[in-house]
Scaffold this active site. Structure first.
Site, PDB file in Angstrom:
ATOM      1  N   GLU A  21     -69.820 -62.278 -16.339  1.00  0.00           N
ATOM      2  CA  GLU A  21     -69.306 -61.269 -15.398  1.00  0.00           C
ATOM      3  C   GLU A  21     -70.457 -60.609 -14.684  1.00  0.00           C
ATOM      4  O   GLU A  21     -71.564 -60.520 -15.228  1.00  0.00           O
ATOM      5  CB  GLU A  21     -68.574 -60.157 -16.173  1.00  0.00           C
ATOM      6  N   ARG A  38     -52.534 -52.209 -29.198  1.00  0.00           N
ATOM      7  CA  ARG A  38     -52.325 -51.376 -30.398  1.00  0.00           C
ATOM      8  C   ARG A  38     -52.492 -49.918 -30.008  1.00  0.00           C
ATOM      9  O   ARG A  38     -52.857 -49.622 -28.872  1.00  0.00           O
ATOM     10  CB  ARG A  38     -53.373 -51.739 -31.452  1.00  0.00           C
TER      11      ARG A  38
HETATM   12  P1  ADP Z   1     -64.996 -55.143 -26.306  1.00  0.00           P
HETATM   13  O1  ADP Z   1     -63.757 -55.989 -26.337  1.00  0.00           O
HETATM   14  O2  ADP Z   1     -66.046 -55.675 -27.199  1.00  0.00           O
HETATM   15  O3  ADP Z   1     -64.722 -53.680 -26.464  1.00  0.00           O
HETATM   16  P2  ADP Z   1     -65.190 -54.798 -23.417  1.00  0.00           P
HETATM   17  O4  ADP Z   1     -65.072 -55.934 -22.487  1.00  0.00           O
HETATM   18  O5  ADP Z   1     -64.024 -53.886 -23.528  1.00  0.00           O
HETATM   19  O6  ADP Z   1     -65.617 -55.355 -24.842  1.00  0.00           O
HETATM   20  O7  ADP Z   1     -66.474 -53.928 -23.023  1.00  0.00           O
HETATM   21  C1  ADP Z   1     -66.968 -52.890 -23.841  1.00  0.00           C
HETATM   22  C2  ADP Z   1     -67.882 -51.987 -23.020  1.00  0.00           C
HETATM   23  O8  ADP Z   1     -68.947 -52.752 -22.434  1.00  0.00           O
HETATM   24  C3  ADP Z   1     -67.209 -51.300 -21.841  1.00  0.00           C
HETATM   25  O9  ADP Z   1     -66.642 -50.078 -22.226  1.00  0.00           O
HETATM   26  C4  ADP Z   1     -68.358 -51.113 -20.872  1.00  0.00           C
HETATM   27  O10 ADP Z   1     -69.091 -49.952 -21.238  1.00  0.00           O
HETATM   28  C5  ADP Z   1     -69.244 -52.303 -21.118  1.00  0.00           C
HETATM   29  N1  ADP Z   1     -68.971 -53.395 -20.167  1.00  0.00           N
HETATM   30  C6  ADP Z   1     -68.119 -54.408 -20.329  1.00  0.00           C
HETATM   31  N2  ADP Z   1     -68.120 -55.230 -19.272  1.00  0.00           N
HETATM   32  C7  ADP Z   1     -69.010 -54.736 -18.393  1.00  0.00           C
HETATM   33  C8  ADP Z   1     -69.494 -55.124 -17.087  1.00  0.00           C
HETATM   34  N3  ADP Z   1     -69.048 -56.224 -16.487  1.00  0.00           N
HETATM   35  N4  ADP Z   1     -70.429 -54.351 -16.501  1.00  0.00           N
HETATM   36  C9  ADP Z   1     -70.904 -53.251 -17.099  1.00  0.00           C
HETATM   37  N5  ADP Z   1     -70.510 -52.825 -18.323  1.00  0.00           N
HETATM   38  C10 ADP Z   1     -69.570 -53.551 -18.966  1.00  0.00           C
END
Ligand code: ADP
Length: 507
Positions: free
Chosen positions: A203, A295
Site C-alpha cells: 500500500e 467484533r
Molecule cells: P492491523 O490489522 O494489524 O491493525 P491495520 O491495517 O488496521 O493493521 O493498520 C494498523 C495501523 O497501521 C493503522 O492504525 C495506521 O496507524 C497504520 N497504517 C496502516 N496502513 C497504513 C498506510 N497505508 N499508511 C500509513 N499508516 C498505515
C-alpha cells in the site's frame, strides 16, 4: 424466531468479561465466566453467576481452547457465547463450531469473519461497495520487477502488510526502491511465521495520517446503523492509547464519506453484529479504508457515552434475531467522550511490559467518569495476558471539558505496585499541542518528551500529596496500604508519597 437469550458463556476474561456481565445483569441474563489459576478474585469471576476453571498454563489449553469452551457452554445449558474481543472473537472456525453446537455466536457469521479477516479479500469487497481504498496492489500477481514498477507508481514510502495480519503485526515500511525486493521477501517470511500464510499487500504509506473509525451495528433484517466515528490516532507501535468521539475538527464532507461507505460495506456483506470500519485520513481529510473488525472493539465505550446506547445490549438484541428499531437520524453525538488505556508497561524503559501485585488500585466515583477494568486492588497482573489493566473513560460537554476532567481525575486515582503509563496519559491530556490540533498516528513517536522525563516534577509530587490528602479526608472506600495491617499514614509520609500514584517508581 430465536428464543430470548437466557444464559451466556463469556469466552474471555478480565475487563471485557466484566463489561459484558454488567449488561447481562441489567437484562436479567445469566452468565458463565471462565478463569485460570490465579484469577479467582478478578471482578469477572466474582460477578459471573457461574464460573468454570480452565486448567492449564498455555492459552491453547485455556482461553483459546475452543472445543473445551463449547463443551462447557453445552454442559451448563447456555444459549449463546459472547467472545468479547481478542482471543476467539475473530476466529471463523470457532464461530462455525459454536453454531454447529446449536449455540448462538454473538458476532457475525463465520463467512463474514473469514472474508474480513483477509485484508486482500476485504479490500476487494470494500472496493465493490464503493469504499475508498488506500492505493495499493497485491504483489503475488506480478513478477518482482513488475511489483517494483507498481511500487514506483504508488510512490515511496510503501507499506507491506500481511493479508492475514492483525493487531499491528506483520507490517513493514519500505522507504527506498532498493529495499523493496528484500522487504517483500522478509515481510512474506514474517507473515508465514506469524500467521501461517505468506501473502502480503503493498500500500502507499500515508505520511502523517489520522486513524478514524466508524462504529456500526447490523441486524438479521438488513438494517445497518452507524454510531458515529472515533479518532484513535494516538497509538504506539500501532497499539491504541487514546480514543475519542467525535473526532477533532472533522469536516461534514469527511463524515459523509465515512458513514455512507461504512454502511454500504456492511450491506454488501450482510453484516450482523457490532463492528468497526477502520480508515486512515490524510491532511486534506481524504479517507481510505484500512480494515473491518468484526467484533466489539476495546474503545466501544466512547461511542456508548456520546450516543447513550449500550453496544453489548444491541449485540444481544441482534443475536436474538430482533430488528434494530433505532432511527439513524436520532443517533447524534451529545458532548464528547475520551478513553485512556492504562497499560502495565514502563514508558521510561522502552515501554517494556511490567507486572506484579496491584498494591494500590483505586478509582474514586466521579460524575462523568467510567472505569472499565478487570482487576482489583491486591490482584496480580502477569505477562501472560494483554498489558491493558483499565480503561479510564471521560464524558464532557465538549473536548476541553473532557480533557480537563481527565487531567483532574488522574491526580485522584491510585495505581501502584509496578510502573504503568499513567503519567504519560496525564501528560497527553495536558499537552498544548494535543489540545489545540488533531494528533496524527505519529504523535507519540514524535513526542518522546512526554515519556522520557528524567524524574518526577515537583508539580507531580504536589499532585501526589494532594491525592493522598483527598483519600484520607474524603473517601469511605476500602483503601489498603502495601502491608496488610499497616494503616495509611499522613500525607507527608515519604514512603506513601512514592507509592500513591504508580508508574514512575517500581515499588
Ligand atoms: P492491523 O490489522 O494489524 O491493525 P491495520 O491495517 O488496521 O493493521 O493498520 C494498523 C495501523 O497501521 C493503522 O492504525 C495506521 O496507524 C497504520 N497504517 C496502516 N496502513 C497504513 C498506510 N497505508 N499508511 C500509513 N499508516 C498505515
Amino acid at each position: 424466531m430465536k428464543q430470548p437469550i437466557q444464559k451466556i458463556l463469556i469466552a474471555n476474561r478480565a475487563e471485557i468479561a466484566a463489561r459484558i456481565i454488567k449488561t447481562c445483569k441489567k437484562r436479567g441474563i445469566q452468565t458463565v465466566g471462565l478463569f485460570t489459576a490465579g484469577e479467582e478474585n478478578l471482578p469477572h469471576v466474582l460477578e459471573a453467576d457461574e464460573i468454570v476453571l480452565l486448567e492449564g498454563e498455555e492459552l491453547s489449553d485455556t482461553y483459546l481452547n475452543a472445543a473445551k469452551i463449547i463443551e462447557i457452554a453445552k454442559q451448563l445449558n447456555c444459549d449463546a457465547i459472547h467472545p468479547g474481543y481478542g482471543f476467539l472473537s475473530e476466529n471463523a472456525t470457532f464461530a462455525r463450531a459454536v453454531s454447529d453446537a446449536a449455540l448462538i455466536f454473538i458476532g457475525p457469521t463465520a463467512d463474514v469473519i473469514d472474508l474480513m479477516g483477509d485484508k486482500k479479500r476485504a479490500r476487494d469487497v470494500a472496493e465493490k461497495a464503493g469504499v475508498p481504498l488506500v492505493p495499493g496492489f497485491s504483489p503475488a500477481q506480478f513478477s518482482t520487477s513488475q511489483a517494483l514498477e507498481k511500487a514506483h507508481e504508488l510512490g515511496f514510502p510503501v507499506l507491506i502488510k500481511a493479508t492475514a495480519g492483525g493487531g499491528g503485526k506483520g507490517m513493514r515500511i519500505v522507504h527506498e526502491p532498493k529495499e523493496f525486493e528484500n522487504g517483500l521477501r522478509q515481510a512474506a517470511a514474517e507473515a508465514k511465521a506469524a500467521f501461517g500464510h505468506d501473502e502480503v499487500l503493498v500500500e502507499k504509506y500515508l505520511v502523517e495520517p489520522r486513524h478514524i473509525e466508524v462504529q456500526v451495528i447490523g441486524d438479521a433484517h438488513g438494517n445497518v446503523l452507524h454510531l458515529l466515528e472515533r479518532d484513535c490516532s494516538v497509538q504506539r507501535r500501532h497499539q491504541k492509547v487514546v480514543e475519542e468521539s467525535p473526532a477533532f475538527g472533522l469536516s461534514e464532507d469527511a463524515k459523509e464519506v465515512l458513514f455512507s461507505t461504512a454502511i454500504a460495506l456492511c450491506k454488501e456483506v450482510g453484516y450482523i453484529n457490532a463492528g468497526t470500519i477502520e480508515f486512515i485520513m490524510d491532511k486534506d481529510q481524504k479517507v481510505f479504508f484500512l480494515e473491518m473488525n468484526t467484533r466489539l472493539q476495546v474503545e466501544h465505550p466512547v461511542s456508548e457515552l456520546v450516543t447513550g446506547l449500550d453496544l453489548v445490549s444491541l449485540q444481544i438484541d441482534v443475536a436474538e434475531g430482533k430488528a434494530l428499531r433505532l432511527d439513524q437520524n436520532a443517533i447524534k453525538a451529545r458532548g464528547h467522550a475520551l478513553e485512556l488505556r492504562l497499560y502495565a508497561e514502563d514508558p521510561q524503559h522502552n515501554f517494556l511490559p511490567t507486572s506484579g501485585k496491584l498494591t494500590h488500585f483505586y478509582f474514586p466515583a466521579w460524575p462523568n467518569v467510567r472505569i472499565d477494568t478487570g482487576y482489583a486492588e491486591g490482584e496480580e497482573v502477569t505477562n501472560r495476558f494483554d498489558p491493558m489493566i483499565a480503561k479510564l473513560i471521560f464524558y464532557g460537554m465538549d473536548r476541553n471539558d473532557c480533557l480537563n476532567l481527565a487531567a483532574a481525575y488522574i491526580d485522584h486515582l491510585s495505581v501502584s505496585g509496578f510502573p504503568t503509563n499513567i503519567h504519560l496519559l496525564k501528560r497527553i491530556v495536558e499537552d498544548e499541542a494535543f489540545r489545540s490540533q488533531a494528533a496524527t498516528t505519529h504523535f507519540l513517536a514524535e513526542r518522546t518528551d512526554l515519556f522520557e522525563w528524567a524524574t518526577v516534577t515537583e508539580e507531580e509530587q504536589m499532585a501526589l500529596i494532594a491525592a493522598t490528602v483527598f483519600f484520607k479526608s474524603g473517601s469511605s472506600q476500602k483503601f489498603s496500604s502495601q502491608a496488610e495491617n499497616e494503616t495509611v499514614t499522613p500525607a507527608f509520609n515519604s514512603s506513601w508519597q512514592k507509592t500513591a500514584i504508580g508508574g514512575f517508581r517500581n515499588v
